[in-house]
Design a protein around this motif. Structure first.
Motif, PDB file in Angstrom:
ATOM      1  N   ARG A 128      55.895  63.577  34.948  1.00  0.00           N
ATOM      2  CA  ARG A 128      56.131  62.159  35.217  1.00  0.00           C
ATOM      3  C   ARG A 128      55.370  61.236  34.281  1.00  0.00           C
ATOM      4  N   ALA A 129      54.169  61.603  33.889  1.00  0.00           N
ATOM      5  CA  ALA A 129      53.312  60.651  33.198  1.00  0.00           C
ATOM      6  C   ALA A 129      52.481  61.330  32.122  1.00  0.00           C
ATOM      7  N   GLU A 130      51.898  60.481  31.243  1.00  0.00           N
ATOM      8  CA  GLU A 130      51.047  60.986  30.167  1.00  0.00           C
ATOM      9  C   GLU A 130      49.900  59.995  29.935  1.00  0.00           C
ATOM     10  N   ALA A 131      48.676  60.512  29.964  1.00  0.00           N
ATOM     11  CA  ALA A 131      47.505  59.677  29.697  1.00  0.00           C
ATOM     12  C   ALA A 131      47.345  59.526  28.189  1.00  0.00           C
ATOM     13  N   TYR A 132      47.200  58.288  27.711  1.00  0.00           N
ATOM     14  CA  TYR A 132      47.174  58.093  26.264  1.00  0.00           C
ATOM     15  C   TYR A 132      45.971  57.319  25.735  1.00  0.00           C
ATOM     16  N   ALA A 133      45.156  56.732  26.594  1.00  0.00           N
ATOM     17  CA  ALA A 133      44.005  55.990  26.072  1.00  0.00           C
ATOM     18  C   ALA A 133      43.046  55.650  27.205  1.00  0.00           C
ATOM     19  N   THR A 134      41.793  55.439  26.853  1.00  0.00           N
ATOM     20  CA  THR A 134      40.798  54.898  27.777  1.00  0.00           C
ATOM     21  C   THR A 134      39.998  53.837  27.042  1.00  0.00           C
ATOM     22  N   PHE A 135      39.478  52.891  27.784  1.00  0.00           N
ATOM     23  CA  PHE A 135      38.563  51.913  27.189  1.00  0.00           C
ATOM     24  C   PHE A 135      37.667  51.357  28.286  1.00  0.00           C
ATOM     25  N   ARG A 148      45.561  45.328  26.789  1.00  0.00           N
ATOM     26  CA  ARG A 148      44.890  46.330  25.964  1.00  0.00           C
ATOM     27  C   ARG A 148      45.647  47.656  25.998  1.00  0.00           C
ATOM     28  N   CYS A 149      46.136  48.044  27.164  1.00  0.00           N
ATOM     29  CA  CYS A 149      46.881  49.294  27.267  1.00  0.00           C
ATOM     30  C   CYS A 149      48.181  49.228  26.460  1.00  0.00           C
ATOM     31  N   ALA A 150      48.835  48.055  26.431  1.00  0.00           N
ATOM     32  CA  ALA A 150      50.056  47.910  25.641  1.00  0.00           C
ATOM     33  C   ALA A 150      49.772  48.113  24.157  1.00  0.00           C
ATOM     34  N   GLU A 151      48.695  47.523  23.676  1.00  0.00           N
ATOM     35  CA  GLU A 151      48.333  47.659  22.261  1.00  0.00           C
ATOM     36  C   GLU A 151      47.974  49.105  21.927  1.00  0.00           C
ATOM     37  N   LEU A 152      47.216  49.747  22.816  1.00  0.00           N
ATOM     38  CA  LEU A 152      46.794  51.116  22.552  1.00  0.00           C
ATOM     39  C   LEU A 152      47.970  52.093  22.581  1.00  0.00           C
ATOM     40  N   PHE A 153      49.005  51.769  23.366  1.00  0.00           N
ATOM     41  CA  PHE A 153      50.156  52.657  23.398  1.00  0.00           C
ATOM     42  C   PHE A 153      50.898  52.641  22.062  1.00  0.00           C
ATOM     43  N   ILE A 154      50.975  51.502  21.429  1.00  0.00           N
ATOM     44  CA  ILE A 154      51.630  51.438  20.120  1.00  0.00           C
ATOM     45  C   ILE A 154      50.881  52.326  19.126  1.00  0.00           C
ATOM     46  N   ASP A 155      49.562  52.329  19.200  1.00  0.00           N
ATOM     47  CA  ASP A 155      48.769  53.178  18.307  1.00  0.00           C
ATOM     48  C   ASP A 155      48.984  54.654  18.627  1.00  0.00           C
ATOM     49  N   TYR A 156      49.193  54.980  19.901  1.00  0.00           N
ATOM     50  CA  TYR A 156      49.346  56.369  20.330  1.00  0.00           C
ATOM     51  C   TYR A 156      50.735  56.902  19.991  1.00  0.00           C
ATOM     52  N   ASN A 170      30.514  48.858  41.349  1.00  0.00           N
ATOM     53  CA  ASN A 170      29.113  48.792  41.770  1.00  0.00           C
ATOM     54  C   ASN A 170      28.369  50.084  41.483  1.00  0.00           C
ATOM     55  N   ALA A 171      29.121  51.184  41.331  1.00  0.00           N
ATOM     56  CA  ALA A 171      28.504  52.471  40.987  1.00  0.00           C
ATOM     57  C   ALA A 171      28.359  52.647  39.480  1.00  0.00           C
ATOM     58  N   GLY A 172      28.786  51.644  38.714  1.00  0.00           N
ATOM     59  CA  GLY A 172      28.604  51.686  37.270  1.00  0.00           C
ATOM     60  C   GLY A 172      29.818  52.089  36.468  1.00  0.00           C
ATOM     61  N   ARG A 173      30.973  52.286  37.116  1.00  0.00           N
ATOM     62  CA  ARG A 173      32.167  52.692  36.385  1.00  0.00           C
ATOM     63  C   ARG A 173      32.874  51.465  35.803  1.00  0.00           C
ATOM     64  N   ARG A 174      33.194  51.524  34.513  1.00  0.00           N
ATOM     65  CA  ARG A 174      33.839  50.403  33.826  1.00  0.00           C
ATOM     66  C   ARG A 174      35.072  50.868  33.035  1.00  0.00           C
ATOM     67  N   THR A 175      35.506  52.091  33.232  1.00  0.00           N
ATOM     68  CA  THR A 175      36.556  52.667  32.400  1.00  0.00           C
ATOM     69  C   THR A 175      37.945  52.395  32.968  1.00  0.00           C
ATOM     70  N   VAL A 176      38.866  52.010  32.081  1.00  0.00           N
ATOM     71  CA  VAL A 176      40.285  51.888  32.414  1.00  0.00           C
ATOM     72  C   VAL A 176      41.015  53.055  31.757  1.00  0.00           C
ATOM     73  N   GLN A 177      41.873  53.723  32.510  1.00  0.00           N
ATOM     74  CA  GLN A 177      42.650  54.859  32.013  1.00  0.00           C
ATOM     75  C   GLN A 177      44.103  54.416  31.849  1.00  0.00           C
ATOM     76  N   CYS A 178      44.606  54.396  30.613  1.00  0.00           N
ATOM     77  CA  CYS A 178      45.975  53.974  30.337  1.00  0.00           C
ATOM     78  C   CYS A 178      46.912  55.173  30.376  1.00  0.00           C
ATOM     79  N   TRP A 179      48.088  54.993  30.968  1.00  0.00           N
ATOM     80  CA  TRP A 179      49.075  56.065  31.021  1.00  0.00           C
ATOM     81  C   TRP A 179      50.464  55.479  30.937  1.00  0.00           C
ATOM     82  N   VAL A 180      51.452  56.325  30.702  1.00  0.00           N
ATOM     83  CA  VAL A 180      52.823  55.876  30.506  1.00  0.00           C
ATOM     84  C   VAL A 180      53.751  56.713  31.365  1.00  0.00           C
TER      85      VAL A 180
END
Length: 372
Positions: free
Chosen positions: A163-170, A191-199, A222-232
């Motif tokens: 169903r899906a594919e992970a292509y970037a994190t930031f 940001r995810c749209a821009e990173l998908f073009i690069d991928y 609050n636990a310190g997580r700041r990561t976004v996981q981009c997928w398509v």
């Protein structure tokens, strides 16, 4: 006159036992401690193994029943085993309500030396690698995306239907307070749209796709997580039959030149707002202004590029885009939703789609979504 020395009473003399035959005195041996209950130890060990937590709970309860009856040690171990097992079971029940998280059959996917998945396996969202193909759990929704960590995913080889594919994190910008879901969405969507073009390099060649993302919720923030996981993912229930990843080495010079020129329009088009002009006219107009800027940039890049074998359709495409450019400005200045939609229909007549098809064919690029 002399005083006689005081007379002290004579204390009885205890018999002195010679070494040899007769009673011998030695220190008292230390008391023998009660036996340690085996179920108490087993309870704590199985509880710490997580996947055997149900057994840990059972063993702990058995130990607590046996210890007072047999006069054995290990009550503390049994209580710890019961507590840890109970906590794991409660956590597993909570995860089961938000995702298809298989805590009792959890096993990560098998990978080769390059990191590519060779055998299916379940993992957490945070553990996804860029390039992983996966099937989200039952929590997947079409018009919304879950916070990072809400549910498990089944990672599978990309040459199998998925169903899906992970292509970037930031990482999001550091700040103490949780910025809120809407603020994260504003950053992540673009940001995810821009990173998908690069991928993908050539998003048109992969067919109709929808970008999405996992993000940290307030607890995670609050636990310190700041990561976004981009997928398509493909819209609806359609599946991908292979990876959408492409590298620049997969294309020749002219193909890369054309794709680079079209990139501003690809990104801007992908950011078309989900809300209609009737729902959010200001957002729709802002997007139209961005489309106008992207189209102007693409026109400039195409004029500065020579595409061998596709000179004529490139000239026609540039002319068509120039005709449509002032119409995008008109869309961006629309006074109401009706005027916006009417102007947008005029723009679509000058999208140059047929010229794009001719260019892609001349350059040997795969058929775009508009040709399928």
């Amino acid at each position: 006159m002399s005083v006689p020395p005081p007379q002290y009473p004579q204390y009885p003399q205890y018999p002195q036992y010679p070494h040899g035959p007769g009673p011998q005195w030695s220190p008292m041996p230390p008391p023998v401690p009660p036996a340690l209950n085996a179920f108490a130890v087993t309870s704590l060990v199985t509880a710490l193994l997580v996947c055997l937590a149900p057994l840990g709970l059972v063993f702990g309860l058995v130990a607590l029943w046996q210890i007072p009856r047999k006069g054995q040690r290990g009550k503390g171990l049994a209580i710890a085993g019961v507590s840890v097992s109970g906590a794991v079971l409660v956590l597993a029940a909570g995860l089961a309500t938000v995702g298809d998280f298989r805590v009792w059959t959890f096993s990560g996917p098998a990978r080769d030396d390059s990191g590519a998945v060779t055998e299916p396996g379940w993992t957490t969202v945070q553990s996804l690698d860029v390039g992983d193909c996966f099937n989200p759990g039952a929590w997947m929704r079409e018009k919304d995306t879950p916070p990072l960590g809400k549910g498990g995913v089944q990672v599978i080889p990309c040459d199998e239907a998925h169903r899906a594919e992970a292509y970037a994190t930031f990482r999001l910008a550091e700040q103490e307070q949780f910025p809120g879901r809407e603020a994260i969405a504003e950053v992540a969507w673009e940001r995810c749209a821009e990173l998908f073009i690069d991928y993908a390099v050539d998003p048109e060649g992969s067919g109709r796709l929808r970008t999405a993302y996992f993000h940290p919720d307030e607890v995670g923030w609050n636990a310190g997580r700041r990561t976004v996981q981009c997928w398509v993912v493909r819209p609806g229930d359609a599946e991908l039959d292979g990876s959408v990843r492409r590298r620049e080495s997969d294309f020749d010079t002219d193909q890369l030149a054309f794709l680079s020129a079209a990139k501003p329009l690809y990104v801007a088009t992908a950011l078309r707002p989900a809300k209609s002009p009737e729902q959010d006219l200001a957002g729709a107009k802002a997007w139209a202004e961005r489309m106008a800027e992207a189209q102007a940039e693409t026109i400039q890049r195409l004029e500065d590029t020579e595409l061998a074998g596709a000179e004529r359709p490139t000239e026609r495409l540039v002319a068509e885009l120039k005709t449509g450019l002032p119409l995008w400005r008109k869309v961006a200045d629309a006074s109401d939703a009706d005027a916006f939609l009417e102007s947008l229909r005029s723009v679509e007549r000058h999208s140059g789609t047929e010229h794009v098809v001719q260019i892609r064919t001349a350059l040997g690029l795969p058929a775009s979504a508009n040709q399928r």
